[in-house]
Design a protein around this motif. Structure first.
Motif, PDB file in Angstrom:
ATOM      1  N   LYS A 156      -9.487 -22.391   3.298  1.00 12.39           N
ATOM      2  CA  LYS A 156     -10.537 -23.005   4.116  1.00 12.39           C
ATOM      3  C   LYS A 156     -10.083 -24.305   4.775  1.00 12.39           C
ATOM      4  CE  LYS A 156     -14.444 -21.295   1.353  1.00 12.39           C
ATOM      5  NZ  LYS A 156     -15.624 -21.711   0.544  1.00 12.39           N
ATOM      6  N   ALA A 349     -17.512 -17.690  -4.156  1.00 11.35           N
ATOM      7  CA  ALA A 349     -17.440 -17.576  -2.702  1.00 11.35           C
ATOM      8  C   ALA A 349     -17.719 -16.135  -2.288  1.00 11.35           C
ATOM      9  CB  ALA A 349     -16.058 -18.011  -2.215  1.00 11.35           C
ATOM     10  N   PRO A 350     -18.856 -15.863  -1.663  1.00 13.88           N
ATOM     11  CA  PRO A 350     -19.214 -14.490  -1.309  1.00 13.88           C
ATOM     12  C   PRO A 350     -18.157 -13.788  -0.458  1.00 13.88           C
ATOM     13  CG  PRO A 350     -21.105 -15.933  -1.035  1.00 13.88           C
ATOM     14  CD  PRO A 350     -19.918 -16.823  -1.300  1.00 13.88           C
ATOM     15  N   GLU A 351     -17.521 -14.534   0.452  1.00 13.33           N
ATOM     16  CA  GLU A 351     -16.540 -13.894   1.334  1.00 13.33           C
ATOM     17  C   GLU A 351     -15.322 -13.385   0.574  1.00 13.33           C
ATOM     18  OE1 GLU A 351     -15.274 -18.272   1.334  1.00 13.33           O
ATOM     19  OE2 GLU A 351     -17.133 -17.106   1.226  1.00 13.33           O
ATOM     20  N   LEU A 352     -14.998 -14.018  -0.562  1.00 15.17           N
ATOM     21  CA  LEU A 352     -13.869 -13.552  -1.368  1.00 15.17           C
ATOM     22  C   LEU A 352     -14.252 -12.345  -2.217  1.00 15.17           C
ATOM     23  CD1 LEU A 352     -12.195 -16.899  -2.508  1.00 15.17           C
ATOM     24  CD2 LEU A 352     -11.827 -15.550  -0.442  1.00 15.17           C
ATOM     25  N   LYS A 354     -16.434 -10.203  -1.344  1.00 16.84           N
ATOM     26  CA  LYS A 354     -16.702  -9.100  -0.429  1.00 16.84           C
ATOM     27  C   LYS A 354     -15.496  -8.159  -0.349  1.00 16.84           C
ATOM     28  CE  LYS A 354     -19.814  -7.371   2.317  1.00 16.84           C
ATOM     29  NZ  LYS A 354     -21.133  -6.954   1.792  1.00 16.84           N
ATOM     30  N   VAL A 365     -21.624  -9.290  -4.827  1.00 14.80           N
ATOM     31  CA  VAL A 365     -22.136 -10.546  -4.274  1.00 14.80           C
ATOM     32  C   VAL A 365     -23.577 -10.801  -4.679  1.00 14.80           C
ATOM     33  CG1 VAL A 365     -22.665 -11.800  -2.147  1.00 14.80           C
ATOM     34  CG2 VAL A 365     -20.545 -10.481  -2.326  1.00 14.80           C
TER      35      VAL A 365
END
Length: 368
Positions: A156, A349-352, A354, A365
């Protein structure tokens, strides 16, 4: 780095002195906290035992260092079961030497990338031989299926350029490699993975310099000492029986037993190039991709990554990693809520998560 003034002007050592006894606690506790991944404790013992016998090795808190000092991560990259992997103690030390040779910063400490039978003790030998502080701030307090989950949120940080060195391979077969890389995390990590293939399946790595201040915000502080205390509690109970050991472990971690019995319906499916495994124990369905990810019974979700799901041998009490799973093996399945673990914030972290959802075809998630 390791010393402070005592009341009478004498010098006293900081931190926890790592002994062979504490090493055994770290290995079994780390294997449990690996949640099915994080490597083989027999391999971890090989070099960590050298480390604790080589010098008075200490595990120190990040609080003992100046906020601007630089920490590097020690890890191993490769395929755990590759037939031609080759690693020596010298290779582990060499990774740090290569960084020191090519970088203009002074290394203030070494941290490990995650928990596991091998991972919890990553960096012990390098710290012992080179006299660099071993810092109790793993990138993550459990093992995880994707590398970025253990990269301290550096993905990030716009403009962050990492440095990575990797060493491994048998020189007698022409497979020895020694690499120094600079660039973004994704590109350099892919090159390290390619280097591990050229080396026969495994390389030691030193990477991702960050300040102590950054580590305090993004690492699992106290994770290694937590593994030691976990192992200590479990081993205390095991001295009496496997049953008592598991009870002591669940009491210490605030966990519970989900199921026990023989492993049934053990299967491996390749999805998008990834091996995803399934097993059933006494009606409890387990899904795992390197690490255990979900546990369900009668259609109800009992535990979800990053909750800790782990299997233990009913006969010996030995932690059973996913690489050890096989049909008919008698195991006990335990689970520990994520709030009871020492985790980095990448685990939320939702994006990880996912990416893991897409591989497993399981919802993760929504259970955060």
């Amino acid at each position: 780095m390791y010393y402070i003034k005592g009341a009478l002007g004498t010098m006293e050592k900081k931190g926890i002195r790592l002994t062979r006894e504490l090493l055994e606690d770290a290995l079994i506790g780390g294997t449990i906290l690996g949640g099915g991944g994080g490597g083989d404790p027999e391999k971890g013992r090989k070099y960590a035992r050298i480390a604790v016998e080589y010098t008075d090795l200490r595990l120190i808190s990040a609080e003992e260092l100046d906020k601007d000092e630089i920490l590097i991560t020690a890890s191993l990259v490769g395929a755990p079961n590759a037939e031609n992997q080759f690693m020596t103690a010298k290779n582990l030390v060499r990774t740090v030497e290569v960084l020191e040779k090519n970088c203009d910063f002074k290394i203030g400490g070494i941290i490990t990338n995650e928990q596991g039978g091998e991972a919890t003790v990553n960096g012990w030998l390098q710290a012992a031989v080179l006299g660099i502080p071993l810092v109790d701030a793993p990138c993550n307090g459990r093992a995880h299926p994707t590398g970025v989950m253990g990269s301290m949120n550096l993905h990030k940080q716009k403009g962050y350029r990492t440095v990575q060195s990797c060493v491994g391979g048998n020189p007698d077969t022409g497979n020895y490699v020694e690499c120094y890389l600079e660039g973004n995390i994704d590109h350099t990590s892919r090159l390290v993975r390619l280097a591990s293939i050229e080396a026969g399946g495994l390389v030691a790595v030193a990477r991702n310099p960050v300040t102590v201040e950054y580590a305090k915000e993004n690492c699992a502080l106290g994770g290694v000492s937590f593994a030691i205390e976990t192992g200590k509690a479990y081993r205390k109970g095991l001295r009496h029986s496997v049953k008592e050991g598991i009870e002591e472990l669940c009491s210490f971690l605030g966990g519970s037993i989900l199921a026990e019995g023989p492993v049934n319906h053990f299967t491996i499916e390749t999805t998008g190039g990834f091996d995803v495994e399934y097993a059933n124990v006494d009606g409890c369905d387990l899904t795992f991709w390197n690490e255990y990810a979900t546990a369900e019974k009668d259609g109800k979700r009992l535990a979800t990554f990053p909750d800790l799901i782990m299997t233990l041998s009913r006969e010996t009490g030995e932690p059973v990693t996913t690489a050890m799973m096989e049909e008919g093996l008698e195991v006990v399945v335990i689970a520990v809520d994520k709030k009871n673990l020492r985790l980095s914030n990448t685990m939320f972290a939702p994006e990880l998560l996912k990416a893991t959802e897409e591989v497993l075809k399981k919802e993760l998630v929504s259970y955060l």
